[in-house]
Design a protein around this motif. Sequence first.
Motif, PDB file in Angstrom:
ATOM      1  N   GLU A  40       0.834  -1.198   0.000  1.00 48.66           N
ATOM      2  CA  GLU A  40       0.000   0.000   0.000  1.00 48.66           C
ATOM      3  C   GLU A  40       0.871   1.251   0.000  1.00 48.66           C
ATOM      4  OE1 GLU A  40      -3.692  -1.784   2.638  1.00 48.66           O
ATOM      5  OE2 GLU A  40      -2.488  -0.145   3.452  1.00 48.66           O
ATOM      6  N   THR A  53      -4.973   9.694  -0.622  1.00 54.80           N
ATOM      7  CA  THR A  53      -5.130   8.768  -1.735  1.00 54.80           C
ATOM      8  C   THR A  53      -4.441   7.473  -1.350  1.00 54.80           C
ATOM      9  OG1 THR A  53      -5.146  10.549  -3.371  1.00 54.80           O
ATOM     10  CG2 THR A  53      -4.640   8.344  -4.180  1.00 54.80           C
ATOM     11  N   LYS A  55      -3.241   3.860  -2.708  1.00 51.62           N
ATOM     12  CA  LYS A  55      -2.957   3.014  -3.868  1.00 51.62           C
ATOM     13  C   LYS A  55      -2.563   1.634  -3.350  1.00 51.62           C
ATOM     14  CE  LYS A  55      -1.385   6.715  -6.890  1.00 51.62           C
ATOM     15  NZ  LYS A  55      -0.270   7.228  -7.708  1.00 51.62           N
ATOM     16  N   LEU A  63      -0.451  -1.804 -10.112  1.00 50.97           N
ATOM     17  CA  LEU A  63      -1.479  -1.058  -9.392  1.00 50.97           C
ATOM     18  C   LEU A  63      -2.811  -1.788  -9.510  1.00 50.97           C
ATOM     19  CD1 LEU A  63      -2.250   1.540  -7.847  1.00 50.97           C
ATOM     20  CD2 LEU A  63      -2.604   2.631 -10.066  1.00 50.97           C
ATOM     21  N   THR A  65      -5.793  -0.907  -7.169  1.00 52.48           N
ATOM     22  CA  THR A  65      -6.849   0.075  -6.925  1.00 52.48           C
ATOM     23  C   THR A  65      -6.241   1.405  -6.498  1.00 52.48           C
ATOM     24  OG1 THR A  65      -7.121  -0.527  -4.593  1.00 52.48           O
ATOM     25  CG2 THR A  65      -8.553  -1.651  -6.185  1.00 52.48           C
ATOM     26  N   GLU A  66      -6.996   2.458  -6.724  1.00 54.97           N
ATOM     27  CA  GLU A  66      -6.639   3.800  -6.281  1.00 54.97           C
ATOM     28  C   GLU A  66      -7.907   4.456  -5.759  1.00 54.97           C
ATOM     29  OE1 GLU A  66      -4.962   7.991  -8.134  1.00 54.97           O
ATOM     30  OE2 GLU A  66      -4.635   6.133  -9.225  1.00 54.97           O
ATOM     31  N   THR A  67      -7.889   4.896  -4.496  1.00 57.42           N
ATOM     32  CA  THR A  67      -9.082   5.453  -3.856  1.00 57.42           C
ATOM     33  C   THR A  67      -8.738   6.765  -3.174  1.00 57.42           C
ATOM     34  OG1 THR A  67      -9.856   3.197  -3.429  1.00 57.42           O
ATOM     35  CG2 THR A  67     -10.935   4.961  -2.214  1.00 57.42           C
ATOM     36  N   ASN A  68      -9.588   7.763  -3.355  1.00 54.69           N
ATOM     37  CA  ASN A  68      -9.420   9.063  -2.715  1.00 54.69           C
ATOM     38  C   ASN A  68     -10.347   9.165  -1.510  1.00 54.69           C
ATOM     39  OD1 ASN A  68      -7.527  10.565  -4.497  1.00 54.69           O
ATOM     40  ND2 ASN A  68      -9.053   9.971  -6.008  1.00 54.69           N
ATOM     41  N   SER A  81     -12.494   6.720  -7.523  1.00 54.92           N
ATOM     42  CA  SER A  81     -11.855   5.459  -7.170  1.00 54.92           C
ATOM     43  C   SER A  81     -11.747   4.655  -8.452  1.00 54.92           C
ATOM     44  CB  SER A  81     -12.683   4.679  -6.147  1.00 54.92           C
ATOM     45  OG  SER A  81     -12.669   5.328  -4.908  1.00 54.92           O
TER      46      SER A  81
END
Length: 136
Positions: A40, A53, A55, A63, A65-68, A81
């Motif tokens: 992570e 954020t 990742k 990569l 997932t990417e979530t804000n 996301s």
Amino acid sequence: MKVSVIWMCLWWMAMGVAEAFSPDSLGTTVERKRLPTHDEELTFYDKKKRFATLKVFDKSGALMTETNYKDYYMDIRHGFSKGFYQNGDVYWISDYKNNEKFGEFKVFYPDGSIKRREWYRNGIRKRQALLRFGGE
């Protein structure tokens, strides 16, 4: 002095957690964690460590997932996301507003064509379109 700083950095890496501070005035920090199933990278954009954020990478470094987040510790997603295929192409993308889906949610085939589209308002699906084109 330099030797102790190097030893401290090596210790952080050995423990699986490294933290880097950016010299900007907003207090941006990056934390990296190595976990048994994935890695992570968490980037905070304020000094209180709320706006962030996250990742998530698989063990090969791809990569996933990417979530804000509006507030990471309260688990309040806000903004885009994304989920990714192993090759790095976008698998899905969704927008969140105060932890509820808001706006368009899209799922893609591996070739990049749209598989499904949904529209949300306040977390409730308002409309859905299943597209039969593309291949999986």
